[in-house]
Design an enzyme around this catalytic site. Structure first.
Site, PDB file in Angstrom:
ATOM      1  N   HIS A  46       1.843  28.608  16.572  1.00  0.00           N
ATOM      2  CA  HIS A  46       2.100  27.580  15.559  1.00  0.00           C
ATOM      3  C   HIS A  46       2.849  26.430  16.220  1.00  0.00           C
ATOM      4  O   HIS A  46       4.078  26.378  16.230  1.00  0.00           O
ATOM      5  CB  HIS A  46       2.914  28.162  14.399  1.00  0.00           C
ATOM      6  CG  HIS A  46       3.021  27.246  13.212  1.00  0.00           C
ATOM      7  ND1 HIS A  46       2.519  27.574  11.978  1.00  0.00           N
ATOM      8  CD2 HIS A  46       3.558  26.011  13.077  1.00  0.00           C
ATOM      9  CE1 HIS A  46       2.745  26.581  11.126  1.00  0.00           C
ATOM     10  NE2 HIS A  46       3.394  25.616  11.785  1.00  0.00           N
ATOM     11  N   ARG A 101      -3.955   6.051  19.403  1.00  0.00           N
ATOM     12  CA  ARG A 101      -4.962   5.093  18.946  1.00  0.00           C
ATOM     13  C   ARG A 101      -6.222   5.041  19.800  1.00  0.00           C
ATOM     14  O   ARG A 101      -7.211   4.428  19.388  1.00  0.00           O
ATOM     15  CB  ARG A 101      -4.348   3.692  18.884  1.00  0.00           C
ATOM     16  CG  ARG A 101      -3.144   3.612  17.963  1.00  0.00           C
ATOM     17  CD  ARG A 101      -2.599   2.214  17.881  1.00  0.00           C
ATOM     18  NE  ARG A 101      -1.365   2.161  17.089  1.00  0.00           N
ATOM     19  CZ  ARG A 101      -0.685   1.046  16.868  1.00  0.00           C
ATOM     20  NH1 ARG A 101      -1.106  -0.113  17.386  1.00  0.00           N
ATOM     21  NH2 ARG A 101       0.426   1.088  16.146  1.00  0.00           N
ATOM     22  N   ASP A 168      -6.761  21.269  11.545  1.00  0.00           N
ATOM     23  CA  ASP A 168      -6.182  21.442  10.209  1.00  0.00           C
ATOM     24  C   ASP A 168      -6.387  20.219   9.327  1.00  0.00           C
ATOM     25  O   ASP A 168      -6.492  19.089   9.795  1.00  0.00           O
ATOM     26  CB  ASP A 168      -4.708  21.845  10.293  1.00  0.00           C
ATOM     27  CG  ASP A 168      -3.752  20.681  10.453  1.00  0.00           C
ATOM     28  OD1 ASP A 168      -4.125  19.688  11.102  1.00  0.00           O
ATOM     29  OD2 ASP A 168      -2.629  20.774   9.937  1.00  0.00           O
ATOM     30  N   GLU A 232       6.107  27.370   2.775  1.00  0.00           N
ATOM     31  CA  GLU A 232       7.169  26.745   3.571  1.00  0.00           C
ATOM     32  C   GLU A 232       8.160  26.027   2.650  1.00  0.00           C
ATOM     33  O   GLU A 232       9.365  26.237   2.742  1.00  0.00           O
ATOM     34  CB  GLU A 232       6.570  25.760   4.571  1.00  0.00           C
ATOM     35  CG  GLU A 232       7.594  25.049   5.438  1.00  0.00           C
ATOM     36  CD  GLU A 232       6.969  24.038   6.387  1.00  0.00           C
ATOM     37  OE1 GLU A 232       7.700  23.558   7.269  1.00  0.00           O
ATOM     38  OE2 GLU A 232       5.777  23.718   6.244  1.00  0.00           O
ATOM     39  N   ASP A 310       6.680  24.996  16.281  1.00  0.00           N
ATOM     40  CA  ASP A 310       6.223  24.035  15.281  1.00  0.00           C
ATOM     41  C   ASP A 310       6.074  22.626  15.866  1.00  0.00           C
ATOM     42  O   ASP A 310       5.006  22.269  16.369  1.00  0.00           O
ATOM     43  CB  ASP A 310       7.150  24.055  14.071  1.00  0.00           C
ATOM     44  CG  ASP A 310       6.482  23.516  12.811  1.00  0.00           C
ATOM     45  OD1 ASP A 310       5.257  23.294  12.818  1.00  0.00           O
ATOM     46  OD2 ASP A 310       7.187  23.334  11.803  1.00  0.00           O
TER      47      ASP A 310
END
Length: 372
Positions: A46, A101, A168, A232, A310
């Protein structure tokens, strides 16, 4: 065991320059245990792509794109990356996303994230990537896929760290993002070789999980694993929704699961791992203090726990530090930390041969360390 709040724990922790672990060690952590963690082969399940951008890379990208509100001065990043709550964290996070970008930006970021993982003896990582955030900013989708794959192959060849992708859905962007992410993840002409799973991130409040069921159904039908964030910043009902509607095989965070004994029993019985990120939960104020973190309840209930970082530079941490935090909260010695590392390997989507290889590395390293 009870500990005072560590110096990295308050919401609002600055980026830190490499090498990370030298700055993050809690002065009360046993020196031998800290040294053991630094050399321990690990897997990370994760960890976010943009959220892993080091201070040096953020500064470089900000200098490339001076119209951004992200400061190019590394010193100013300390104040900029101070979060008042989870919503503010998302706002700041998206401002860093806006620095990515071009395909060259994507490739640079991905390769440097792999370098930082390798420094921590991370042998395998499933990096969460949000392609919609880049393609909607004008990066050609094929060029995006080529950039992450080029970085992945170079990192494995040069650092020995194996990367795989989780695409995701940014939940705050709604069903348009869900449709686009699903298309990119399931189109054989675009789908990158390293893609193994499909997730859902971003805010949970006001973003119900059941609406994403058709998209997860398509991704699962295409052979991807389901790994949504849930529980969460919302209650255990969000975790139940992820299990029931999204067919989750692992749960990102799952922090509020501790409030539902039936849910804990279900997770334990079905061996559904939780991707636990202690320092992140403190920094975003999902949990008030480390002493209140539910990781102990998870372990006592028999839930499979993996420890992860994370968005590590944003939260002033890294995976080594998260293992040190887990050691304090769970009162682990070297053998306990080795078992925690093996949990992540077993819970990963690496093939059987790869799992056996890294598990063997963990066991060999631990045996040699203890024999000293």
């Amino acid at each position: 065991m009870t500990r005072a709040r560590p110096r990295h724990a308050p919401a609002g922790t600055p980026f830190r320059e490499e090498p990370l672990t030298e700055h993050l060690v809690d002065p009360r952590a046993p020196r031998e245990l800290t040294a053991f963690v630094a050399g321990l082969p690990k897997a990370e399940l994760h960890v976010h792509h943009v959220g892993s951008a080091s201070p040096r890379i953020v500064s470089e990208l900000a200098a490339r794109h001076p119209d951004s509100k992200v400061p190019a001065d590394p010193g100013a990043l300390a104040e900029y990356f101070t979060f008042t709550d989870f919503a503010h964290f998302i706002e700041v996070y998206l401002s860093v996303v806006d620095l990515i970008r071009t395909p060259e930006d994507v490739r640079l970021l991905t390769y440097e994230v792999a370098r930082d993982l390798a420094r921590q003896r991370v042998r395998y990582a499933e990096l969460t990537i949000t392609p919609f955030s880049s393609t909607r900013r004008g990066i050609d989708e094929r060029a995006f896929m080529e950039a992450i794959e080029d970085a992945r192959k170079a990192a494995e060849a040069e650092f020995g760290t194996v990367l795989r992708w989780c695409f995701d859905i940014p939940g705050e962007a709604g069903l348009e993002a869900a449709e686009e992410t699903t298309r990119l993840a399931t189109d054989d002409r675009l789908r990158p070789e390293g893609l193994v799973s499909f997730g859902l991130g971003g805010p949970e409040i006001g973003v119900p999980r059941p609406q994403f069921k058709p998209y997860f159904d398509r991704a699962i039908a295409a052979g991807l694993h389901s790994v949504p964030h849930a529980g969460e910043t919302t209650g255990p009902e969000t975790v139940w929704d992820a299990l029931t509607h999204l067919r989750a095989e692992r749960i990102g965070h799952g922090t509020s699961s501790a409030r539902d004994p039936e849910l804990l029993a279900h997770l334990a019985e079905h061996r559904i791992p939780l991707e636990v990120c202690p320092t992140s939960n403190i920094a975003t104020r999902a949990v008030a203090t480390l002493e209140e973190h539910p990781i102990r309840e998870f372990v006592r209930a028999g839930v499979v726990v993996t420890v992860n970082s994370d968005d590590p530079p944003m939260f002033g941490t890294d995976l080594d530090n998260e293992y040190a935090v887990a050691a304090r909260l769970l009162d682990l010695d070297e053998r306990g930390l080795a078992e925690l590392a093996k949990n992540a390997v077993e819970a990963s989507f690496l093939d059987a041969a790869g799992k056996a290889r890294i598990t063997g590395e963990i066991e060999t390293y631990t045996a040699q360390w203890l024999a000293r």
